[in-house]
Design an enzyme around this catalytic site. Structure first.
Site, short mmCIF file in Angstrom:
data_model
loop_
_atom_site.label_atom_id
_atom_site.label_comp_id
_atom_site.label_asym_id
_atom_site.label_seq_id
_atom_site.Cartn_x
_atom_site.Cartn_y
_atom_site.Cartn_z
N MET A 1 0.76 -1.20 -0.05
CA MET A 1 -0.06 -0.26 -0.04
C MET A 1 1.04 1.18 -0.08
O MET A 1 1.29 1.84 0.96
CB MET A 1 -0.90 0.02 1.31
CG MET A 1 -1.60 1.07 1.31
SD MET A 1 -2.76 1.11 2.71
CE MET A 1 -1.85 1.49 4.13
N PRO A 2 1.16 1.75 -1.08
CA PRO A 2 2.01 2.99 -1.03
C PRO A 2 1.39 4.24 -0.74
O PRO A 2 -0.13 4.45 -0.74
CB PRO A 2 2.15 3.16 -2.81
CG PRO A 2 1.69 2.11 -3.46
CD PRO A 2 0.84 1.30 -2.37
N TYR A 3 2.00 5.26 -0.05
CA TYR A 3 1.47 6.15 0.73
C TYR A 3 2.43 7.50 0.29
O TYR A 3 3.70 7.40 0.56
CB TYR A 3 1.53 6.02 2.29
CG TYR A 3 1.17 7.37 2.97
CD1 TYR A 3 -0.26 8.05 3.27
CD2 TYR A 3 2.30 8.18 3.63
CE1 TYR A 3 -0.48 9.09 3.79
CE2 TYR A 3 1.78 9.50 4.01
CZ TYR A 3 0.51 9.78 4.24
OH TYR A 3 0.47 11.14 4.91
N LYS A 35 2.06 -0.57 -9.04
CA LYS A 35 1.09 -0.60 -7.91
C LYS A 35 -0.45 -0.52 -8.14
O LYS A 35 -0.66 -0.03 -9.19
CB LYS A 35 1.48 0.64 -6.97
CG LYS A 35 2.90 0.56 -6.49
CD LYS A 35 2.80 -0.78 -5.49
CE LYS A 35 4.34 -0.94 -4.77
NZ LYS A 35 4.71 -2.08 -4.04
N HIS A 41 -2.45 5.74 -1.87
CA HIS A 41 -3.07 6.65 -1.15
C HIS A 41 -2.05 8.02 -1.16
O HIS A 41 -0.86 7.70 -1.04
CB HIS A 41 -2.84 6.57 0.36
CG HIS A 41 -3.83 5.39 0.76
ND1 HIS A 41 -5.30 5.37 0.89
CD2 HIS A 41 -3.64 3.95 0.66
CE1 HIS A 41 -5.70 4.18 1.32
NE2 HIS A 41 -4.94 3.23 0.89
#
Length: 67
Positions: A1-3, A35, A41
């Site tokens: 989950m990239p932020y 991704k 996010h």
């Protein structure tokens, strides 16, 4: 989950510009890192120019001097 956290000064960044940033950064992570956009996010923080500095100066003061 990239932020990804984007910080900009609070100088009239429009909702349309924010949408473009979110869409563009999301697409970049999809293209470069493969991704999933549904779990990517992006947060945009607007920082008051009194709380931003560069070259040893408060941005709000430097801006006044250059005007």
């Amino acid at each position: 989950m990239p932020y990804v956290n984007i910080k900009v000064t609070d100088e009239q960044v429009t909702p349309a510009q924010k949408r473009k940033l979110i869409e563009g950064v999301t697409q970049l992570l999809v293209d470069v890192l493969n991704k999933n956009p549904k779990t990517t996010h992006i947060v945009i923080d607007e920082v008051p120019i009194d709380n931003w500095g560069y070259d040893g100066k408060q941005y709000s003061e430097a801006k006044k001097q250059s005007a």
